[in-house]
Scaffold this active site. Structure first.
Site, PDB file in Angstrom:
ATOM      1  N   HIS A 178      61.858 -14.611  -0.818  1.00 32.98           N
ATOM      2  CA  HIS A 178      62.733 -13.973  -2.050  1.00 32.98           C
ATOM      3  C   HIS A 178      62.528 -14.855  -3.389  1.00 32.98           C
ATOM      4  CE1 HIS A 178      66.043 -12.305  -4.662  1.00 32.98           C
ATOM      5  NE2 HIS A 178      66.689 -13.014  -4.335  1.00 32.98           N
ATOM      6  N   GLN A 227      63.499 -14.862  -7.269  1.00 34.06           N
ATOM      7  CA  GLN A 227      65.035 -16.119  -7.581  1.00 34.06           C
ATOM      8  C   GLN A 227      64.309 -17.604  -7.392  1.00 34.06           C
ATOM      9  OE1 GLN A 227      68.466 -14.919  -6.906  1.00 34.06           O
ATOM     10  NE2 GLN A 227      68.984 -16.914  -8.044  1.00 34.06           N
ATOM     11  N   ARG A 263      67.040 -14.905 -14.383  1.00 35.62           N
ATOM     12  CA  ARG A 263      66.297 -13.604 -13.634  1.00 35.62           C
ATOM     13  C   ARG A 263      65.807 -13.120 -14.847  1.00 35.62           C
ATOM     14  NH1 ARG A 263      68.204 -12.700  -8.025  1.00 35.62           N
ATOM     15  NH2 ARG A 263      65.975 -11.317  -8.046  1.00 35.62           N
ATOM     16  N   CYS A 277      72.424 -18.188  -5.194  1.00 40.87           N
ATOM     17  CA  CYS A 277      71.541 -17.371  -6.336  1.00 40.87           C
ATOM     18  C   CYS A 277      72.490 -15.830  -6.277  1.00 40.87           C
ATOM     19  CB  CYS A 277      70.456 -15.888  -5.258  1.00 40.87           C
ATOM     20  SG  CYS A 277      70.907 -16.110  -3.428  1.00 40.87           S
ATOM     21  N   ASP A 295      74.133 -20.781   0.409  1.00 37.81           N
ATOM     22  CA  ASP A 295      73.206 -19.201   0.448  1.00 37.81           C
ATOM     23  C   ASP A 295      74.413 -18.672   1.031  1.00 37.81           C
ATOM     24  OD1 ASP A 295      72.742 -16.261  -0.255  1.00 37.81           O
ATOM     25  OD2 ASP A 295      70.842 -16.698   0.392  1.00 37.81           O
ATOM     26  N   ARG A 320      62.091  -3.981  -2.602  1.00 41.72           N
ATOM     27  CA  ARG A 320      63.098  -5.264  -1.901  1.00 41.72           C
ATOM     28  C   ARG A 320      63.088  -4.434  -0.785  1.00 41.72           C
ATOM     29  NH1 ARG A 320      68.940  -7.610  -2.846  1.00 41.72           N
ATOM     30  NH2 ARG A 320      67.393  -9.226  -4.240  1.00 41.72           N
TER      31      ARG A 320
END
Ligand code: CP
Ligand code: NVA
Length: 308
Positions: free
Chosen positions: A134, A137, A294, A266, A225, A107
């Site tokens: 991402h 996700q 996930r 998320c 988000d 990340r």
């Protein structure tokens, strides 16, 4: 071996296999204690490095637990504590880590860091979020949608707010899984044109609608988000909030979507900013299923990377 860098760089048939595999893996763990290993141990004798240049709760814990349940071991590293953060090149870091571990999840901030790591590593590299995308996700999100509502193909997905990294991966998924997307947000925060055009080139409808109430009509899935991502400067916070206020997902907005529409985020969420607590905890919300998935989706991704 193969890298999992982005949804639009992964073959649609492989993506479909991973989602189906994730559901099979999840079903296989029903009733098992969390420390119990999976029935199959494809990561036995495997060491996985998890590198974080940014904070994380879900990505960190789900990858760590996932590797262990598949029989492997992990080491969690902070980019700033590594020589990487003190001038060693990404290419050399990739070559060195390839001698110690079997797979890397990273990340980071710049997409270029991920791409360079993947170019020089001789082991699989997984994108655990960059400023731009991402993908892990959205694999969990597609899995979650299909668990609740069946195939996502042909559905209407509405993104509310900032056209950020998570939105970008949804656009990539629209092209690969065949669903339509509407972006509703201020012009200043539109998703990258390139991502919109790419999805359109694969035959799905992508529209931009400035009015949130109009955008969500007929929606099968509504997504929000955070209004300020980890890579956004905190000094833009006030301006972003002003721009995004009318895109908050609340009961009034959800009432205009299809009656059986799902709500996703998320996480981490800022309650009563981009989404109200009433929606987060209400009947449309599947946010904690997304978080759980996930774990399962990433197991399928890791198996695909290692071809185990
Ligand atoms: N959704 C997500 O990636 O969460 P974390 O930042 O906690 O990993
Ligand atoms: N858009 C958010 C997602 C966090 C998981 C960020 O990049 O901070």
């Amino acid at each position: 071996m193969q890298h999992f860098l982005d949804i639009h760089h992964t073959d649609p048939a492989d993506l479909r296999t991973m989602i189906d595999e994730a559901r099979r893996i999840k079903a296989g763990r029903e009733g098992l204690p969390k420390v119990a290993p999976d029935a199959e141990l494809p990561l036995q004798n495997h060491m996985v490095a998890l590198i974080f240049d940014k904070p994380s709760t879900r990505t960190r814990v789900s990858f760590d637990v996932g590797v262990r349940q598949m029989g492997g071991q992990t080491m969690v590293l902070s980019g700033t504590d590594m020589q990487l953060g003190h001038g060693e090149s990404i290419a050399d870091t990739a070559r060195v880590l390839s001698r110690y571990v079997d797979m890397i999840m990273i990340r980071t901030f710049e997409e270029q860091t991920l791409l360079e790591l993947a170019e020089y590593a001789t082991i699989p590299v997984i994108n655990g979020l960059t400023n731009r995308t991402h993908p892990c996700q959205i694999m969990a999100d597609v899995m979650t949608f299909e668990e609740h509502r069946g195939p996502i193909k042909g559905k209407k997905v509405v993104w509310c707010g900032d056209g950020n990294n998570v939105c970008a991966s949804f656009l990539h998924a629209a092209g690969q899984f065949g669903f339509d997307m509407v972006f509703t947000g201020p012009e200043q925060l539109d998703p990258e044109r390139e991502f919109i055009e790419l999805a359109r080139s694969k035959g799905v409808r992508v529209t931009i609608e400035r009015d949130a109430h109009t955008a969500v009509q007929g929606a099968d899935l509504v997504i929000a988000d955070t209004w300020v991502s980890m890579h956004d400067s905190q000094t833009t916070r006030g301006r972003r909030h002003n721009l995004l206020r009318s895109y908050q997902v609340n009961d009034d907005l959800m009432a205009r979507a299809n009656p059986d529409a799902l709500f996703m985020h998320c996480l981490p969420a800022h309650r009563d900013e981009e989404v109200t607590s009433a929606v987060m905890d209400g009947p449309h919300s599947v946010i904690f299923d997304e978080a759980e998935n996930r774990l399962h989706a990433q197991k399928a991704i890791m198996r695909w990377c290692l071809q185990t």
